[in-house]
Design a protein around this motif. Structure first.
Motif, PDB file in Angstrom:
ATOM      1  N   LEU A 106       0.840  -1.196   0.000  1.00  0.00           N
ATOM      2  CA  LEU A 106       0.000   0.000   0.000  1.00  0.00           C
ATOM      3  C   LEU A 106       0.872   1.242   0.000  1.00  0.00           C
ATOM      4  CD1 LEU A 106      -2.740  -0.989   2.623  1.00  0.00           C
ATOM      5  CD2 LEU A 106      -2.909  -1.090   0.129  1.00  0.00           C
ATOM      6  N   ASN A 107       0.530   2.201  -0.841  1.00  0.00           N
ATOM      7  CA  ASN A 107       1.238   3.479  -0.905  1.00  0.00           C
ATOM      8  C   ASN A 107       0.472   4.505  -0.081  1.00  0.00           C
ATOM      9  OD1 ASN A 107       2.561   5.849  -1.547  1.00  0.00           O
ATOM     10  ND2 ASN A 107       1.657   6.001  -3.588  1.00  0.00           N
ATOM     11  N   ARG A 108       1.045   4.947   1.003  1.00  0.00           N
ATOM     12  CA  ARG A 108       0.376   5.899   1.886  1.00  0.00           C
ATOM     13  C   ARG A 108       0.911   7.318   1.706  1.00  0.00           C
ATOM     14  NH1 ARG A 108       0.724   1.117   5.019  1.00  0.00           N
ATOM     15  NH2 ARG A 108      -1.308   0.379   5.802  1.00  0.00           N
ATOM     16  N   ASN A 109       1.432   7.610   0.529  1.00  0.00           N
ATOM     17  CA  ASN A 109       1.969   8.945   0.250  1.00  0.00           C
ATOM     18  C   ASN A 109       1.148   9.693  -0.784  1.00  0.00           C
ATOM     19  OD1 ASN A 109       4.289   8.623   1.983  1.00  0.00           O
ATOM     20  ND2 ASN A 109       5.144   7.263   0.407  1.00  0.00           N
ATOM     21  N   GLY A 110      -0.012   9.177  -1.122  1.00  0.00           N
ATOM     22  CA  GLY A 110      -0.829   9.803  -2.149  1.00  0.00           C
ATOM     23  C   GLY A 110      -1.482  11.097  -1.686  1.00  0.00           C
ATOM     24  N   GLU A 111      -2.002  11.829  -2.654  1.00  0.00           N
ATOM     25  CA  GLU A 111      -2.655  13.107  -2.373  1.00  0.00           C
ATOM     26  C   GLU A 111      -4.030  12.895  -1.760  1.00  0.00           C
ATOM     27  OE1 GLU A 111      -4.509  16.879  -4.947  1.00  0.00           O
ATOM     28  OE2 GLU A 111      -3.350  15.292  -5.947  1.00  0.00           O
ATOM     29  N   TRP A 112      -4.333  13.636  -0.712  1.00  0.00           N
ATOM     30  CA  TRP A 112      -5.657  13.580  -0.103  1.00  0.00           C
ATOM     31  C   TRP A 112      -6.653  14.367  -0.972  1.00  0.00           C
ATOM     32  CZ3 TRP A 112      -6.604  10.195   3.573  1.00  0.00           C
ATOM     33  CH2 TRP A 112      -5.582   9.805   4.442  1.00  0.00           C
ATOM     34  N   LYS A 113      -7.821  13.795  -1.200  1.00  0.00           N
ATOM     35  CA  LYS A 113      -8.857  14.447  -2.003  1.00  0.00           C
ATOM     36  C   LYS A 113     -10.172  14.413  -1.243  1.00  0.00           C
ATOM     37  CE  LYS A 113      -6.638  13.219  -6.352  1.00  0.00           C
ATOM     38  NZ  LYS A 113      -6.782  12.565  -7.681  1.00  0.00           N
ATOM     39  N   ALA A 114     -10.973  15.462  -1.406  1.00  0.00           N
ATOM     40  CA  ALA A 114     -12.239  15.560  -0.682  1.00  0.00           C
ATOM     41  C   ALA A 114     -13.220  14.492  -1.148  1.00  0.00           C
ATOM     42  CB  ALA A 114     -12.853  16.941  -0.873  1.00  0.00           C
ATOM     43  N   ILE A 115     -13.912  13.882  -0.189  1.00  0.00           N
ATOM     44  CA  ILE A 115     -14.931  12.883  -0.493  1.00  0.00           C
ATOM     45  C   ILE A 115     -16.182  13.550  -1.073  1.00  0.00           C
ATOM     46  CG2 ILE A 115     -16.528  11.184   0.516  1.00  0.00           C
ATOM     47  CD1 ILE A 115     -14.322  10.696   2.657  1.00  0.00           C
ATOM     48  N   GLY A 116     -16.511  14.723  -0.550  1.00  0.00           N
ATOM     49  CA  GLY A 116     -17.743  15.401  -0.937  1.00  0.00           C
ATOM     50  C   GLY A 116     -18.814  15.279   0.114  1.00  0.00           C
ATOM     51  N   THR A 117     -18.469  14.619   1.214  1.00  0.00           N
ATOM     52  CA  THR A 117     -19.357  14.503   2.367  1.00  0.00           C
ATOM     53  C   THR A 117     -18.485  14.183   3.577  1.00  0.00           C
ATOM     54  OG1 THR A 117     -21.416  13.507   3.199  1.00  0.00           O
ATOM     55  CG2 THR A 117     -19.836  12.030   2.138  1.00  0.00           C
ATOM     56  N   SER A 118     -19.093  14.111   4.750  1.00  0.00           N
ATOM     57  CA  SER A 118     -18.346  13.814   5.968  1.00  0.00           C
ATOM     58  C   SER A 118     -18.843  12.522   6.585  1.00  0.00           C
ATOM     59  CB  SER A 118     -18.501  14.965   6.966  1.00  0.00           C
ATOM     60  OG  SER A 118     -17.813  14.679   8.173  1.00  0.00           O
ATOM     61  N   VAL A 119     -17.926  11.590   6.837  1.00  0.00           N
ATOM     62  CA  VAL A 119     -18.284  10.297   7.448  1.00  0.00           C
ATOM     63  C   VAL A 119     -17.316  10.034   8.612  1.00  0.00           C
ATOM     64  CG1 VAL A 119     -19.472   9.201   5.511  1.00  0.00           C
ATOM     65  CG2 VAL A 119     -16.970   9.222   5.550  1.00  0.00           C
ATOM     66  N   PRO A 120     -17.454  10.794   9.704  1.00  0.00           N
ATOM     67  CA  PRO A 120     -16.474  10.711  10.793  1.00  0.00           C
ATOM     68  C   PRO A 120     -16.350   9.335  11.436  1.00  0.00           C
ATOM     69  CG  PRO A 120     -18.418  11.975  11.450  1.00  0.00           C
ATOM     70  CD  PRO A 120     -18.506  11.787   9.970  1.00  0.00           C
ATOM     71  N   LYS A 121     -17.415   8.550  11.436  1.00  0.00           N
ATOM     72  CA  LYS A 121     -17.352   7.215  12.036  1.00  0.00           C
ATOM     73  C   LYS A 121     -16.475   6.265  11.229  1.00  0.00           C
ATOM     74  CE  LYS A 121     -20.272   8.160  15.381  1.00  0.00           C
ATOM     75  NZ  LYS A 121     -19.803   8.276  16.785  1.00  0.00           N
ATOM     76  N   LEU A 122     -16.172   6.647   9.983  1.00  0.00           N
ATOM     77  CA  LEU A 122     -15.331   5.809   9.126  1.00  0.00           C
ATOM     78  C   LEU A 122     -13.889   6.323   9.060  1.00  0.00           C
ATOM     79  CD1 LEU A 122     -17.734   5.197   6.088  1.00  0.00           C
ATOM     80  CD2 LEU A 122     -17.346   3.710   8.067  1.00  0.00           C
ATOM     81  N   ALA A 123     -13.551   7.286   9.888  1.00  0.00           N
ATOM     82  CA  ALA A 123     -12.196   7.849   9.884  1.00  0.00           C
ATOM     83  C   ALA A 123     -11.154   6.747  10.019  1.00  0.00           C
ATOM     84  CB  ALA A 123     -12.050   8.851  11.020  1.00  0.00           C
ATOM     85  N   GLY A 124     -10.160   6.783   9.141  1.00  0.00           N
ATOM     86  CA  GLY A 124      -9.065   5.818   9.201  1.00  0.00           C
ATOM     87  C   GLY A 124      -9.359   4.473   8.575  1.00  0.00           C
ATOM     88  N   GLU A 125     -10.573   4.249   8.104  1.00  0.00           N
ATOM     89  CA  GLU A 125     -10.929   2.971   7.500  1.00  0.00           C
ATOM     90  C   GLU A 125     -10.375   2.879   6.068  1.00  0.00           C
ATOM     91  OE1 GLU A 125     -12.624   0.366   8.750  1.00  0.00           O
ATOM     92  OE2 GLU A 125     -13.612   1.146  10.540  1.00  0.00           O
ATOM     93  N   TYR A 126     -10.192   1.638   5.624  1.00  0.00           N
ATOM     94  CA  TYR A 126      -9.759   1.348   4.253  1.00  0.00           C
ATOM     95  C   TYR A 126     -10.900   0.682   3.491  1.00  0.00           C
ATOM     96  CZ  TYR A 126      -4.862   2.205   5.565  1.00  0.00           C
ATOM     97  OH  TYR A 126      -3.679   2.773   5.986  1.00  0.00           O
ATOM     98  N   PHE A 127     -10.992   1.004   2.203  1.00  0.00           N
ATOM     99  CA  PHE A 127     -12.037   0.434   1.356  1.00  0.00           C
ATOM    100  C   PHE A 127     -11.439  -0.036   0.031  1.00  0.00           C
ATOM    101  CE2 PHE A 127     -14.204   3.235   4.238  1.00  0.00           C
ATOM    102  CZ  PHE A 127     -15.422   2.619   4.492  1.00  0.00           C
ATOM    103  N   LEU A 128     -11.999  -1.120  -0.478  1.00  0.00           N
ATOM    104  CA  LEU A 128     -11.748  -1.547  -1.851  1.00  0.00           C
ATOM    105  C   LEU A 128     -12.933  -1.075  -2.671  1.00  0.00           C
ATOM    106  CD1 LEU A 128     -10.025  -3.097  -3.898  1.00  0.00           C
ATOM    107  CD2 LEU A 128     -11.217  -5.191  -3.207  1.00  0.00           C
ATOM    108  N   VAL A 129     -12.675  -0.328  -3.752  1.00  0.00           N
ATOM    109  CA  VAL A 129     -13.755   0.324  -4.491  1.00  0.00           C
ATOM    110  C   VAL A 129     -13.548   0.172  -5.988  1.00  0.00           C
ATOM    111  CG1 VAL A 129     -13.979   2.041  -2.650  1.00  0.00           C
ATOM    112  CG2 VAL A 129     -12.611   2.589  -4.661  1.00  0.00           C
ATOM    113  N   THR A 130     -14.657   0.215  -6.737  1.00  0.00           N
ATOM    114  CA  THR A 130     -14.567   0.280  -8.189  1.00  0.00           C
ATOM    115  C   THR A 130     -14.276   1.715  -8.612  1.00  0.00           C
ATOM    116  OG1 THR A 130     -16.986   0.469  -8.229  1.00  0.00           O
ATOM    117  CG2 THR A 130     -16.047  -1.700  -8.675  1.00  0.00           C
TER     118      THR A 130
END
Length: 275
Positions: free
Chosen positions: A48-72
């Protein structure tokens, strides 16, 4: 471990391909996300590369802070996931406020996660809380028969639930809470995310009018099986309505109560009304 060798990644790819083979993902239609378990993240951490640029989700999901997801990925074709997974998928990490994400693996050609990411993450947050962290999969597909029904049935939870329950005996057992219905809203934005997340506090299935279905579940098998069951029930209903608009016989409210008793599920009485 190589990311593509991980069991959760292989399960994700299989589910995506199963959906393609059902005909639910024309062109770049549909999206799938999985909240990765801590031990699964650790098993692939070296890749895993943890040096990527942070980008806005477009909403706030504080309960998911720090979680990882596999996404299409946005604009990706489900038919290509099985042959080009590193181009079609991404592992993303959320920041410590649940407001931004960064890509840690995948989307090798510089693309971005699904345009429905706000809807997925808002609903992951809702279902994680409602299920005591058991739910991990959110799946959206363009299920043909469900879409067809949204043109001819009232867009009401009680109508869709009751009609779908009546079409196959297993349905009240597979989705005993019923299904919710979201009126047509432009996809990909916050409005549809909020409307869906309100319904998902109560249901595991939300039908998007003239668009498709949105399901949540604990794992890939349960979530795919849920969507498959609802869509098959919708197919039976479409065929029934095409033969004649009035049924000669059906599963009655009392039949449904008897079924619930034997299978030890609770069916809300609001859906067991006399027509």
């Amino acid at each position: 471990m190589r990311i593509l060798d991980a069991e959760f990644v292989q399960g994700f790819i299989r589910m995506a391909n199963d959906g393609w083979e059902q005909g639910w993902h024309e062109r770049n239609g549909g999206n799938l996300t999985y909240r990765i378990k801590k031990e699964e993240v650790e098993s692939v951490a070296e890749n895993l590369n943890r040096n990527g640029e942070w980008k806005a989700i477009g909403t706030s999901v504080p309960k998911l802070a720090g979680e990882y997801f596999l996404v299409t990925g946005s604009g990706k074709y489900f038919r290509n996931i099985i042959v080009k997974p590193e181009d079609s998928l991404a592992v993303i990490e959320l920041d410590d406020r649940g407001e931004s994400y960064r890509i840690c693996w995948g989307l090798v050609n510089g693309d971005r996660p699904t345009s429905e990411l706000p809807s997925h993450l808002m609903n992951h947050e809702v279902k994680m809380i409602a299920s005591s962290r058991k739910h991990r999969v959110i799946y959206h597909a363009h299920t043909t028969n469900v879409i067809a029904l949204t043109f001819v049935l009232p867009l009401e939870d009680k109508v869709f639930t009751r009609e779908l329950w009546e079409m196959a005996t297993e349905c009240p057992v597979v989705f005993p809470d019923g299904v919710g219905v979201v009126p047509w809203i432009v996809p990909g934005g916050r409005d549809i995310a909020v409307a869906t997340s309100e319904l998902m506090k109560k249901y595991d299935v939300a039908i998007w009018a003239h668009h498709g279905m949105f399901c949540s579940g604990e794992d890939f098998d349960i979530t795919f099986g849920l969507m498959h069951t609802v869509e098959k029930s919708a197919e039976i209903l479409v065929k029934t309505l095409s033969m004649r608009p009035d049924k000669l016989q059906t599963i009655t409210p009392q039949n449904l109560r008897d079924l619930a008793k034997d299978f030890k599920v609770m069916l809300p009485e609001e859906f067991l009304y006399d027509k």
